[in-house]
Design an enzyme around this catalytic site. Structure first.
Site, mmCIF file in Angstrom:
data_model
loop_
_atom_site.group_PDB
_atom_site.id
_atom_site.type_symbol
_atom_site.label_atom_id
_atom_site.label_comp_id
_atom_site.label_asym_id
_atom_site.label_seq_id
_atom_site.Cartn_x
_atom_site.Cartn_y
_atom_site.Cartn_z
ATOM 1 N N PRO A 13 4.009 -4.797 -5.656
ATOM 2 C CA PRO A 13 3.631 -3.334 -5.616
ATOM 3 C C PRO A 13 4.588 -3.161 -4.385
ATOM 4 O O PRO A 13 6.101 -3.367 -3.663
ATOM 5 C CB PRO A 13 2.501 -3.564 -4.549
ATOM 6 C CG PRO A 13 2.418 -4.820 -4.375
ATOM 7 C CD PRO A 13 3.335 -5.713 -5.352
ATOM 8 N N ASN A 14 4.811 -1.459 -4.833
ATOM 9 C CA ASN A 14 6.252 -0.547 -3.779
ATOM 10 C C ASN A 14 7.690 -0.843 -3.588
ATOM 11 O O ASN A 14 8.201 -0.555 -3.116
ATOM 12 C CB ASN A 14 5.665 -0.325 -1.810
ATOM 13 C CG ASN A 14 4.205 -0.070 -1.963
ATOM 14 O OD1 ASN A 14 4.160 0.913 -2.614
ATOM 15 N ND2 ASN A 14 3.267 -1.293 -1.565
ATOM 16 N N ARG A 21 12.095 3.424 1.143
ATOM 17 C CA ARG A 21 10.833 3.019 1.528
ATOM 18 C C ARG A 21 11.959 1.966 2.671
ATOM 19 O O ARG A 21 12.104 1.177 2.490
ATOM 20 C CB ARG A 21 10.362 1.223 0.490
ATOM 21 C CG ARG A 21 8.984 0.580 1.394
ATOM 22 C CD ARG A 21 8.858 -0.675 0.887
ATOM 23 N NE ARG A 21 7.512 -1.098 1.343
ATOM 24 C CZ ARG A 21 7.493 -2.166 0.865
ATOM 25 N NH1 ARG A 21 8.180 -2.797 -0.635
ATOM 26 N NH2 ARG A 21 6.248 -2.648 1.404
ATOM 27 N N TYR A 26 14.341 -2.729 4.576
ATOM 28 C CA TYR A 26 14.424 -2.987 3.504
ATOM 29 C C TYR A 26 15.848 -2.857 2.838
ATOM 30 O O TYR A 26 16.008 -2.680 1.529
ATOM 31 C CB TYR A 26 13.660 -1.817 2.523
ATOM 32 C CG TYR A 26 11.929 -3.290 2.177
ATOM 33 C CD1 TYR A 26 11.722 -4.786 2.751
ATOM 34 C CD2 TYR A 26 10.693 -1.968 3.191
ATOM 35 C CE1 TYR A 26 11.050 -5.099 2.877
ATOM 36 C CE2 TYR A 26 9.857 -2.462 3.446
ATOM 37 C CZ TYR A 26 9.606 -4.220 3.582
ATOM 38 O OH TYR A 26 8.327 -5.066 3.606
ATOM 39 N N ASN A 77 9.089 -11.790 -6.633
ATOM 40 C CA ASN A 77 8.993 -10.426 -5.019
ATOM 41 C C ASN A 77 7.694 -9.346 -5.592
ATOM 42 O O ASN A 77 7.617 -9.151 -6.063
ATOM 43 C CB ASN A 77 10.554 -9.803 -4.871
ATOM 44 C CG ASN A 77 9.978 -8.686 -3.052
ATOM 45 O OD1 ASN A 77 8.723 -8.871 -2.836
ATOM 46 N ND2 ASN A 77 11.062 -8.378 -3.070
ATOM 47 N N ALA A 80 3.343 -6.990 -1.076
ATOM 48 C CA ALA A 80 1.848 -7.468 -0.068
ATOM 49 C C ALA A 80 1.437 -8.659 -0.838
ATOM 50 O O ALA A 80 0.915 -9.184 -0.130
ATOM 51 C CB ALA A 80 1.097 -6.140 -0.076
ATOM 52 N N GLU A 101 10.663 -18.004 -5.207
ATOM 53 C CA GLU A 101 9.478 -17.003 -4.082
ATOM 54 C C GLU A 101 10.954 -16.110 -3.092
ATOM 55 O O GLU A 101 11.430 -16.823 -3.133
ATOM 56 C CB GLU A 101 8.160 -17.555 -3.216
ATOM 57 C CG GLU A 101 8.492 -16.838 -2.580
ATOM 58 C CD GLU A 101 6.763 -16.516 -1.307
ATOM 59 O OE1 GLU A 101 7.093 -17.824 -1.247
ATOM 60 O OE2 GLU A 101 6.983 -16.486 -0.490
ATOM 61 N N HIS A 103 11.478 -12.423 -0.805
ATOM 62 C CA HIS A 103 11.605 -11.641 0.114
ATOM 63 C C HIS A 103 12.851 -10.922 0.397
ATOM 64 O O HIS A 103 14.048 -11.309 1.070
ATOM 65 C CB HIS A 103 10.864 -12.078 0.794
ATOM 66 C CG HIS A 103 9.344 -12.846 0.107
ATOM 67 N ND1 HIS A 103 8.488 -11.576 0.187
ATOM 68 C CD2 HIS A 103 8.904 -13.781 0.522
ATOM 69 C CE1 HIS A 103 7.662 -12.505 -0.508
ATOM 70 N NE2 HIS A 103 8.001 -13.777 0.145
ATOM 71 N N ARG A 110 8.543 -10.886 11.310
ATOM 72 C CA ARG A 110 7.625 -9.725 11.458
ATOM 73 C C ARG A 110 5.942 -10.346 11.506
ATOM 74 O O ARG A 110 6.152 -11.127 12.133
ATOM 75 C CB ARG A 110 7.856 -8.929 9.687
ATOM 76 C CG ARG A 110 8.907 -9.028 9.096
ATOM 77 C CD ARG A 110 9.387 -7.805 8.262
ATOM 78 N NE ARG A 110 9.009 -6.776 7.509
ATOM 79 C CZ ARG A 110 8.453 -6.283 6.525
ATOM 80 N NH1 ARG A 110 8.434 -6.928 5.690
ATOM 81 N NH2 ARG A 110 7.827 -5.005 7.003
HETATM 82 C C1 DQA Z 1 8.580 -8.556 1.238
HETATM 83 C C2 DQA Z 1 7.653 -8.434 1.970
HETATM 84 C C3 DQA Z 1 5.836 -8.191 1.916
HETATM 85 O O1 DQA Z 1 5.692 -8.644 3.278
HETATM 86 C C4 DQA Z 1 5.943 -6.761 2.140
HETATM 87 O O2 DQA Z 1 4.674 -6.489 1.505
HETATM 88 C C5 DQA Z 1 6.901 -5.944 0.308
HETATM 89 C C6 DQA Z 1 7.948 -6.913 0.774
HETATM 90 C C7 DQA Z 1 9.985 -8.253 0.845
HETATM 91 O O3 DQA Z 1 11.142 -7.941 0.105
HETATM 92 O O4 DQA Z 1 10.460 -8.220 1.867
HETATM 93 O O5 DQA Z 1 6.384 -5.280 -0.024
HETATM 94 O O6 DQA Z 1 8.145 -8.718 0.136
#
Ligand code: DQA
Length: 158
Positions: A13-14, A21, A26, A77, A80, A101, A103, A110
């Site tokens: 998501p997002n 964003r 990011y 990725n 959240a 995994e 990010h 954070r």
């Molecule tokens: C994320 C880190 C997560 O905590 C966050 O909710 C994201 C992006 C990252 O790529 O840094 O949506 O996965």
């Protein structure tokens, strides 16, 4: 290409909003920019990338379930859902595939709620904090794991 190991690069998501964003966290690359860079690196590594994104937990679960029979590894990725989703944890476990995994940000630098991951316990390895470049690092790790023909080229043939 059909004869190349097919790698699922899955985004939660997002991540479709990358570019606009919170760029201080990011970066400025869009998800489309990242996808393009992944295809270029995958070509050099002898991999094929299936690049996907969904904002929906159940859809991510279904995509991971299907990858069990069609893909050689998963770069995930989960956004959240990393910090909340037992369902994604379970789907990854049943996939029996190598999982990276990923990010963009260093989640440990954070908020405390980002320090726990439901993914890490079923991941082969974790890459965090290198921004969009992390996707390319993940593909290099995967190339080694699946024994792709271009794996190791970045180290002068080592
Ligand atoms: C994320 C880190 C997560 O905590 C966050 O909710 C994201 C992006 C990252 O790529 O840094 O949506 O996965």
């Amino acid at each position: 290409m059909a004869d190349r190991p097919d790698i699922l690069v899955l985004n939660g998501p997002n991540l479709n909003m990358l570019g606009v964003r919170e760029p201080a966290i990011y970066g400025h690359d869009t998800l489309g920019d990242i996808e393009e860079a992944c295809h270029a690196r995958a070509d050099a590594l002898g991999l094929a990338v299936d690049f996907r994104q969904s904002n929906h937990e159940g859809e991510l679960v279904t995509i991971i379930q299907q990858a069990r029979d069609t893909h050689m590894a998963i770069v995930l990725n989960a956004g959240a859902y990393t910090h909340t989703s037992v369902a994604i944890h379970d789907a990854l476990a049943l996939s029996e595939l190598p999982v990276i995994e990923l990010h963009l940000s260093n989640t440990f630098k954070r908020e405390a709620f980002r320090h726990h991951s439901y993914i890490s316990g079923v991941a082969t390895g974790v890459i965090a904090g290198f921004g969009a470049h992390g996707y390319l690092l993940a593909l290099e790790a995967v190339a080694r794991l699946v024994g792709a023909e271009g794996a190791g080229d970045e180290e002068n043939g080592a």
